[in-house]
Design a protein around this motif. Structure first.
Motif, mmCIF file in Angstrom:
data_model
loop_
_atom_site.group_PDB
_atom_site.id
_atom_site.type_symbol
_atom_site.label_atom_id
_atom_site.label_comp_id
_atom_site.label_asym_id
_atom_site.label_seq_id
_atom_site.Cartn_x
_atom_site.Cartn_y
_atom_site.Cartn_z
ATOM 1 N N SER A 81 0.831 -1.194 0.000
ATOM 2 C CA SER A 81 0.000 0.000 0.000
ATOM 3 C C SER A 81 0.866 1.245 0.000
ATOM 4 C CB SER A 81 -0.918 0.004 1.226
ATOM 5 O OG SER A 81 -0.161 -0.030 2.409
ATOM 6 N N THR A 82 0.362 2.275 -0.673
ATOM 7 C CA THR A 82 1.069 3.549 -0.747
ATOM 8 C C THR A 82 0.403 4.535 0.205
ATOM 9 O OG1 THR A 82 1.627 3.167 -3.059
ATOM 10 C CG2 THR A 82 1.723 5.441 -2.273
ATOM 11 N N PRO A 83 1.169 5.276 1.013
ATOM 12 C CA PRO A 83 0.559 6.258 1.913
ATOM 13 C C PRO A 83 -0.316 7.239 1.151
ATOM 14 C CG PRO A 83 2.872 5.944 2.457
ATOM 15 C CD PRO A 83 2.637 5.205 1.181
ATOM 16 N N ALA A 84 -1.470 7.549 1.726
ATOM 17 C CA ALA A 84 -2.429 8.434 1.078
ATOM 18 C C ALA A 84 -1.914 9.873 1.054
ATOM 19 C CB ALA A 84 -3.768 8.367 1.804
ATOM 20 N N PRO A 85 -2.312 10.644 0.042
ATOM 21 C CA PRO A 85 -1.922 12.060 0.004
ATOM 22 C C PRO A 85 -2.540 12.828 1.171
ATOM 23 C CG PRO A 85 -2.729 11.317 -2.140
ATOM 24 C CD PRO A 85 -3.074 10.243 -1.158
ATOM 25 N N LEU A 86 -1.914 13.944 1.522
ATOM 26 C CA LEU A 86 -2.395 14.789 2.612
ATOM 27 C C LEU A 86 -2.318 16.245 2.185
ATOM 28 C CD1 LEU A 86 -3.314 14.917 5.634
ATOM 29 C CD2 LEU A 86 -0.898 15.209 6.216
ATOM 30 N N LEU A 87 -3.365 16.987 2.473
ATOM 31 C CA LEU A 87 -3.368 18.429 2.239
ATOM 32 C C LEU A 87 -3.118 19.124 3.575
ATOM 33 C CD1 LEU A 87 -3.968 20.866 0.307
ATOM 34 C CD2 LEU A 87 -6.316 20.778 1.187
ATOM 35 N N VAL A 88 -2.119 19.998 3.622
ATOM 36 C CA VAL A 88 -1.826 20.797 4.817
ATOM 37 C C VAL A 88 -2.217 22.239 4.519
ATOM 38 C CG1 VAL A 88 -0.067 21.580 6.426
ATOM 39 C CG2 VAL A 88 0.046 19.259 5.487
ATOM 40 N N VAL A 89 -3.080 22.788 5.361
ATOM 41 C CA VAL A 89 -3.533 24.172 5.238
ATOM 42 C C VAL A 89 -3.096 24.912 6.492
ATOM 43 C CG1 VAL A 89 -5.529 25.700 5.081
ATOM 44 C CG2 VAL A 89 -5.523 23.524 3.827
ATOM 45 N N GLY A 90 -2.348 25.977 6.328
ATOM 46 C CA GLY A 90 -1.928 26.695 7.527
ATOM 47 C C GLY A 90 -0.872 27.731 7.260
ATOM 48 N N ASP A 91 -0.379 28.303 8.347
ATOM 49 C CA ASP A 91 0.542 29.428 8.274
ATOM 50 C C ASP A 91 1.986 28.957 8.323
ATOM 51 O OD1 ASP A 91 -1.651 31.386 8.478
ATOM 52 O OD2 ASP A 91 -1.846 30.568 10.505
ATOM 53 N N ALA A 92 2.682 29.128 7.213
ATOM 54 C CA ALA A 92 4.100 28.773 7.156
ATOM 55 C C ALA A 92 4.932 29.869 7.817
ATOM 56 C CB ALA A 92 4.531 28.588 5.706
ATOM 57 N N LEU A 93 5.995 29.448 8.455
ATOM 58 C CA LEU A 93 6.951 30.368 9.073
ATOM 59 C C LEU A 93 8.342 30.018 8.569
ATOM 60 C CD1 LEU A 93 5.724 29.985 12.785
ATOM 61 C CD2 LEU A 93 4.878 31.619 11.090
ATOM 62 N N LEU A 94 9.259 30.946 8.702
ATOM 63 C CA LEU A 94 10.664 30.672 8.433
ATOM 64 C C LEU A 94 11.403 30.754 9.754
ATOM 65 C CD1 LEU A 94 12.965 30.152 6.393
ATOM 66 C CD2 LEU A 94 13.249 32.638 6.255
ATOM 67 N N ASP A 95 12.063 29.668 10.112
ATOM 68 C CA ASP A 95 12.772 29.601 11.390
ATOM 69 C C ASP A 95 14.281 29.631 11.168
ATOM 70 O OD1 ASP A 95 10.358 29.435 12.614
ATOM 71 O OD2 ASP A 95 10.492 27.307 13.126
ATOM 72 N N HIS A 96 14.977 30.317 12.055
ATOM 73 C CA HIS A 96 16.439 30.341 12.042
ATOM 74 C C HIS A 96 16.944 29.901 13.413
ATOM 75 C CE1 HIS A 96 16.048 32.813 8.405
ATOM 76 N NE2 HIS A 96 15.282 33.642 9.096
ATOM 77 N N ASP A 97 17.966 29.071 13.416
ATOM 78 C CA ASP A 97 18.673 28.726 14.650
ATOM 79 C C ASP A 97 20.103 29.232 14.551
ATOM 80 O OD1 ASP A 97 16.543 27.509 15.822
ATOM 81 O OD2 ASP A 97 17.237 25.452 15.524
ATOM 82 N N VAL A 98 20.517 30.015 15.539
ATOM 83 C CA VAL A 98 21.904 30.466 15.642
ATOM 84 C C VAL A 98 22.512 29.688 16.808
ATOM 85 C CG1 VAL A 98 23.450 32.408 15.993
ATOM 86 C CG2 VAL A 98 21.304 32.738 14.735
ATOM 87 N N CYS A 99 23.362 28.725 16.491
ATOM 88 C CA CYS A 99 23.892 27.803 17.500
ATOM 89 C C CYS A 99 25.381 28.071 17.723
ATOM 90 C CB CYS A 99 23.712 26.359 17.047
ATOM 91 S SG CYS A 99 22.022 25.952 16.568
ATOM 92 N N GLY A 100 25.771 28.103 18.982
ATOM 93 C CA GLY A 100 27.181 28.318 19.296
ATOM 94 C C GLY A 100 27.510 27.873 20.700
ATOM 95 N N ARG A 101 28.604 28.393 21.230
ATOM 96 C CA ARG A 101 29.057 28.055 22.581
ATOM 97 C C ARG A 101 28.928 29.291 23.471
ATOM 98 N NH1 ARG A 101 33.185 26.956 19.319
ATOM 99 N NH2 ARG A 101 34.457 28.565 20.330
ATOM 100 N N ALA A 102 28.528 29.074 24.711
ATOM 101 C CA ALA A 102 28.463 30.164 25.691
ATOM 102 C C ALA A 102 29.344 29.775 26.870
ATOM 103 C CB ALA A 102 27.032 30.408 26.136
ATOM 104 N N GLU A 103 30.551 30.353 26.905
ATOM 105 C CA GLU A 103 31.530 29.962 27.923
ATOM 106 C C GLU A 103 31.895 31.109 28.856
ATOM 107 O OE1 GLU A 103 34.507 28.753 25.175
ATOM 108 O OE2 GLU A 103 33.759 26.687 25.025
#
Length: 471
Positions: free
Chosen positions: A2-24
């Protein structure tokens, strides 16, 4: 298969940023941490993340969302390329984005930008909702769900609609199959209906059950699943709720876990599963997502993907192996037909998983099993074998191969350990030279005597012993 059924997603897209580093150390001019060695990663967020997670399950996904011509919209469109089909709604203002500053895995600061809002439905968007077999609504209160509310209300009367509400969004349309608020969100939404002081006290579980029952009645939803973080989810149809606990305690970055939960539940409802089955599997999916590192374990730089389809795309297993290998972990693989999964299989897989940091199971396709075992096999078709394997907590990914032996797939996975049962102790395995060619190792694990699919099938066919006990 069986093949997974299609899905429609309706909603608010966002753009996320992660700034990753060290805190010493702390800054000399203020008691704030100094983040050094920072690395910036951009990724889809909100409904866009939910759509990508649903697509990663191997199903075709269409995302209806507001996008403009600003830089954030352009960046998000590029990140979504070849992952999901996009239907754009007009956007007023720049796309909303958020930036997290992290020291290691600990968030220190979050910055929010952009106030864009989706306005007005389009004919293409309305048609997509009307024709969808199942819909996931991810409502972050930025206009997409509101623009299509009439079409979504019509859809909820005829097909599965899962609504993932957020504090800035409106209540779901009536008749949704499942709503998936967090405990805090459920508390906030239920509080909107309070006309008198509610009974005080009670445990967190009692509060969640009370809120879920209120929302089922006031929203007119068929069911509400209140997510409880590491405790799992509480599913209510309006009466006595059902607690579906997490299989293990997962610690890590929970950002996006709600999207993982909603996407998994919506996809399984699209496949025709019962609500309880879908929510139970969604708890497992969210737990695994957090334990694997959450959004930081996902790769967005390379958008080239295989076409969606099939019970378990190989690229998902390859991605799991690549992430573990890149983090310096040990990749373990095991293979077999796994027809009528029994205690011997489970013991082998659990032991194999303990030997490394992830376990990829390589499973023979139906045609491969038939060539090896004869015309009466497999007893269980591939889609069901894969689903049962994925339900095991010790299994991180499943990949299917159609050949008689898994050498080609092993060459792509390149595991550090290839796990086999102890019944192969006196056998020179044909894949041993291949595994050793990249520095891998074939490892044997103890095998439980007396357990085999053939034996189980023979005993089932012959019936119980006269004593009434199984043979």
């Amino acid at each position: 298969m069986s093949t997974p059924a299609p899905l429609l997603v309706v909603g608010d897209a966002l753009l996320d940023h992660d700034v990753c580093g060290r805190a010493e150390r702390l800054a000399p001019d203020a008691p704030v941490p100094v983040v050094s060695g920072a690395r910036r990663v951009s990724r889809p967020g909100g409904a866009a993340l939910a759509a990508c997670l649903a697509a990663a399950d191997g199903r075709p996904v269409t995302l209806v969302t507001g996008l403009g011509e600003d830089d954030s919209s352009t960046c998000l469109t590029r990140l979504l390329a070849d992952r999901v089909r996009l239907i754009r709604l007009p956007l007023t203002g720049p796309l909303s984005s958020k930036t997290r500053v992290l020291a290691g895995s600990r968030p220190l600061l979050r910055l929010d930008d952009g106030d864009g809002r989706a306005v007005g439905p389009t004919d293409e968007a309305r048609r997509a909702v009307t024709e969808a077999g199942a819909v996931l609504v991810s409502d972050y209160g930025r206009g997409t769900a509101d623009a299509l509310r009439e079409a979504l209300a019509e859809a909820s009367a005829h097909r599965p609609v899962v609504w993932d509400p957020h504090p800035r969004g409106e209540a779901p349309v009536r008749g949704v199959r499942l709503a998936t608020p967090s405990a805090a969100e459920a508390r906030g939404f239920a509080g909107r209906f309070a006309t008198a002081p509610e009974p005080g006290g009670g445990t967190a579980l009692q509060c969640a059950a009370r809120d879920a029952g209120t929302l089922v009645r006031r929203w007119g939803a068929a069911s509400v699943a209140v997510t409880l973080g590491g405790r799992g989810a509480l599913l209510s149809h309006g009466e006595t709720p059902l607690l579906l606990p997490s299989p293990v305690t997962a610690e890590g970055d929970a950002c996006g876990a709600g999207d993982r939960f909603a996407a998994a539940a919506a996809g399984l409802l699209a496949d025709g599963e019962l609500t309880e089955t879908a929510v139970r599997a969604a708890v497992h999916a969210a737990t695994r997502y957090v334990s694997e590192g959450g959004v930081r374990s996902l790769t967005w730089e390379d958008t080239a993907r295989e076409p969606a389809g099939g019970a378990e795309p190989v690229d998902g297993a390859l991605g799991t192996a690549a992430r573990v290998r890149a983090a310096g972990g040990t990749v373990v693989a095991a293979g077999g037909c796994f027809d009528l999964l029994h205690a011997g299989h489970v013991a082998l897989l659990e032991a194999a998983r303990r030997a490394g940091d992830c376990l990829v199971v390589c499973v023979n396709s139906d045609a491969s099993v038939r060539r090896r075992k004869g015309p009466g096999r497999p007893l269980v078709e591939l889609a069901d074998r894969v689903r049962v394997l994925r339900a095991l907590e010790c299994v991180d990914a499943v990949a299917v191969f159609d050949e008689d032996t898994p050498e080609r797939l092993l060459g792509e996975l390149r595991p550090h350990i290839w796990a086999k049962g102890g019944d192969y102790a006196l056998t020179r395995l044909p894949e041993t030279p291949l595994v050793e060619s990249w520095g891998g190792q074939v490892v044997l694990f103890p095998y439980l005597d007396g357990r085999s699919t053939t034996g189980l099938a023979r005993r089932a066919a012959s019936g119980p012993r006269p004593s009434g006990r199984p043979r």
